[in-house]
Motif scaffolding. Structure first.
Motif, mmCIF file in Angstrom:
data_model
loop_
_atom_site.group_PDB
_atom_site.id
_atom_site.type_symbol
_atom_site.label_atom_id
_atom_site.label_comp_id
_atom_site.label_asym_id
_atom_site.label_seq_id
_atom_site.Cartn_x
_atom_site.Cartn_y
_atom_site.Cartn_z
ATOM 1 N N VAL A 132 -8.629 35.943 -14.045
ATOM 2 C CA VAL A 132 -8.578 37.369 -14.366
ATOM 3 C C VAL A 132 -9.457 37.681 -15.568
ATOM 4 C CG1 VAL A 132 -6.206 37.693 -13.495
ATOM 5 C CG2 VAL A 132 -6.581 37.174 -15.898
ATOM 6 N N GLU A 161 -9.337 40.665 -18.502
ATOM 7 C CA GLU A 161 -8.493 41.753 -18.989
ATOM 8 C C GLU A 161 -9.266 42.607 -19.978
ATOM 9 O OE1 GLU A 161 -4.462 41.395 -19.581
ATOM 10 O OE2 GLU A 161 -4.252 39.386 -18.731
ATOM 11 N N SER A 162 -9.304 43.901 -19.684
ATOM 12 C CA SER A 162 -9.847 44.852 -20.641
ATOM 13 C C SER A 162 -8.679 45.410 -21.446
ATOM 14 C CB SER A 162 -10.565 45.979 -19.905
ATOM 15 O OG SER A 162 -9.633 46.745 -19.185
ATOM 16 N N VAL A 163 -8.980 46.305 -22.392
ATOM 17 C CA VAL A 163 -7.891 46.914 -23.150
ATOM 18 C C VAL A 163 -6.898 47.550 -22.191
ATOM 19 C CG1 VAL A 163 -7.292 48.671 -24.862
ATOM 20 C CG2 VAL A 163 -9.372 47.327 -25.153
ATOM 21 N N LYS A 164 -7.420 48.177 -21.142
ATOM 22 C CA LYS A 164 -6.566 48.966 -20.262
ATOM 23 C C LYS A 164 -5.975 48.214 -19.078
ATOM 24 C CE LYS A 164 -5.619 52.797 -20.126
ATOM 25 N NZ LYS A 164 -4.381 53.343 -20.710
ATOM 26 N N ALA A 165 -6.700 47.235 -18.537
ATOM 27 C CA ALA A 165 -6.303 46.759 -17.208
ATOM 28 C C ALA A 165 -6.575 45.279 -16.995
ATOM 29 C CB ALA A 165 -7.031 47.566 -16.145
ATOM 30 N N VAL A 166 -5.857 44.732 -16.019
ATOM 31 C CA VAL A 166 -6.074 43.366 -15.562
ATOM 32 C C VAL A 166 -6.885 43.437 -14.273
ATOM 33 C CG1 VAL A 166 -4.957 41.225 -14.844
ATOM 34 C CG2 VAL A 166 -3.768 42.790 -16.392
ATOM 35 N N SER A 167 -7.969 42.663 -14.173
ATOM 36 C CA SER A 167 -8.756 42.631 -12.950
ATOM 37 C C SER A 167 -8.872 41.198 -12.460
ATOM 38 C CB SER A 167 -10.159 43.195 -13.198
ATOM 39 O OG SER A 167 -10.079 44.537 -13.612
ATOM 40 N N ASP A 168 -8.734 41.016 -11.163
ATOM 41 C CA ASP A 168 -8.893 39.681 -10.582
ATOM 42 C C ASP A 168 -10.375 39.341 -10.485
ATOM 43 O OD1 ASP A 168 -6.158 38.922 -9.937
ATOM 44 O OD2 ASP A 168 -6.210 40.634 -8.574
#
Lengths: 126, 374
Positions: A58, A60-67
């Motif tokens: 993954v 991870e940005s400040v806002k979201a988790v992305s696969d």
């Protein structure tokens, strides 16, 4: 940001650069820009066997988790240790120092499932 | 690479939508509106607000105009805090509660004069709150829904006073305004309500005006404020700022199921009031004392905790994360709020947050995580 020559792309915004049977994988400038400030990266273990297009970690940005999906299968040879202390490398140099991991490619034929730079440009300009 | 979130439905836009697009904002659905999550980067905008100033469009928030001699007494029956004793020029945080003590919404009442009030509600609750308020209002109270018709622009950060000073009428002394006060004035000739309120943990002001004037005011503030370091800031930065400042976000720390007492907002719950929605339930909860509550967590590592992640004390699951973020104001440590069992909420308690199957140690710390230097 100019895209380096010789890369192939996935529809999920990863890039891969082949050097013999070693492939270096990263995310594209488009991807890092969409994500925003990246604060954490989770990568596969060295020695793990990855299937093409499998979910392998993954971002991870400040806002979201992305696969993250690997654009090519193989055995993980090396991961980019610099990302642990400085995940923002992915924002600053997605095609360079912000690479994610290297794999030993098993089936070169998998590159046939990837996008050319031209096709990837079309995808991101839709 | 796929972001773990849903897709937008039909979105409303604020009067400043074109301004956001011209600034290159990244737009996301929020509370039914297409809103800027960031313009440049969340971390840069966060830094601007903590050290200089940020400009926010909060026009998605619900604005209801209330008018009548008995607004205060009426509102007190629906909410946990006092309203009737507010003076003209006052502003006060409050929570509308259901019969079980859960929160319909957390809001701010602004008292403009003897009879006129402004009630500001969360965007995502605006329709629910309008139904509630309009149905509950007696014939002696006039209620008008200005959601979308009125704009809200916030200037937040240590330089906000200096920046906004040049915009108000000379008879208004912004520096003398108390935190949580408001004044009707003209801002660049436009009728507006200016309040010293905010949701960032910094000094700052919120400007309420008719939506038709919003773009001119936004552009002028940015033009003239840039030299003082003012930058447009989006909802992404706002969420990190409010979490660091220990302020609840409806839907996370406060819900129809999570009461104000559980959210640590007991200071706003006036059980001495003779009756209000949920009073009996809240009184019983306060008397029992053994309720799950919101705790502040400081994680040991660098892995962000996110809303919904389970929290453990040893082998026992004791709660779940309600909000989490990397916290630039705490040397980039990972912070979170979690709703946990009372025994797990004591300061200094060591807990674990499960993130993608792995436990990560955390310590219960006091809220707020961040207090601005004074």
């Amino acid at each position: 940001m100019p895209q380096p020559a010789g890369l192939l792309y996935s529809k999920e915004h990863e890039w891969v650069k082949l050097d013999g049977d070693t492939a270096t994988v990263g995310i594209t400038d488009y991807a890092q820009n969409s994500l925003g400030d990246i604060v954490y990266v989770e990568l596969p273990r060295v020695g793990a066997t990855l299937q093409q297009f499998g979910s392998i970690g993954v971002v991870e940005s400040v806002k979201a988790v992305s696969d993250i999906y690997t654009p090519i299968g193989g055995e993980v040879l090396e991961i980019n240790g610099a990302l642990e202390g400085d995940p923002a490398l992915l924002n600053r140099e997605p095609f360079g120092a912000g690479w994610l991991f290297k794999v030993k490619v098993v089936d070169q034929g998998e590159t046939g499932n990837l996008l050319s730079p031209e096709s990837y440009d079309e995808l991101t300009q839709e | 690479m796929t972001e773990r979130q849903g897709m937008p439905e039909t979105m409303r836009r604020t009067a400043l939508f074109d301004a956001h697009r011209a600034l290159g904002a990244k737009l996301v659905p929020f509370g039914g509106f297409e809103m800027p999550v960031s313009y440049t980067s969340i971390l840069r905008e966060h830094d601007a607000v903590r050290h200089r100033a940020g400009l926010f469009d909060l026009s998605h928030m619900g604005q209801f105009a209330l008018r009548g001699a008995d607004v205060g007494a009426w509102a007190e029956t629906l909410t946990v805090n006092l309203v009737a004793n507010m003076k003209p020029g006052g502003a006060r945080y409050n929570i509308f509660t259901n019969d079980l003590g859960g929160a319909h919404d957390d809001v701010i009442f602004y008292r403009l004069d003897a009879e006129r009030w402004l009630l500001v509600v969360n965007a995502g609750n605006a329709e629910k709150m309008w139904r509630l308020v309009s149905a509950a209002a007696p014939p002696t109270i006039d209620v008008v829904n200005n959601h979308g018709a009125h704009a809200l622009i916030a200037v937040q950060g240590p330089r906000s006073l200096a920046i906004l000073g040049g915009f108000v009428e000379p008879d208004i002394d912004l520096a003398a305004m108390k935190y949580y006060s408001c004044v009707e004035t003209r801002v660049r000739g436009v009728d507006a309500l200016v309040a010293r309120t905010g949701y960032t943990g910094e000094d700052g002001f919120e400007i309420f005006c008719d939506a038709e004037f919003a773009t001119n005011l936004w552009d002028a503030l940015l033009d003239e404020g840039r030299a003082a370091g003012l930058e447009p800031a989006g909802l992404g930065a706002r969420d990190v700022l409010r979490l660091e400042a220990g302020m609840p976000l409806y839907g996370h720390e406060l819900t129809e199921e999570i009461t104000p007492l559980q959210a640590g907002l007991g200071w706003a719950v006036k059980l001495a009031k003779p009756s209000f929605a949920g009073r009996a339930a809240l009184a019983a909860q306060a008397a029992a004392g053994s309720y799950d509550r919101i705790a502040g967590l400081l994680l040991d590592g660098k892995v962000p905790a996110r809303s919904g992640y389970p929290v453990f004390a040893g082998d026992a699951r004791v709660g779940e994360v309600r909000s989490g973020s990397m916290a630039p104001s705490l040397a980039n440590r990972i912070i979170a709020t979690a709703l946990v069992a009372p025994a797990a909420a004591d300061l200094g308690t060591r807990l674990e947050v499960e993130i993608r199957g792995t436990r990560h140690a955390a310590t219960v710390v006091p809220l707020p995580f961040y207090k601005r230097p004074r």
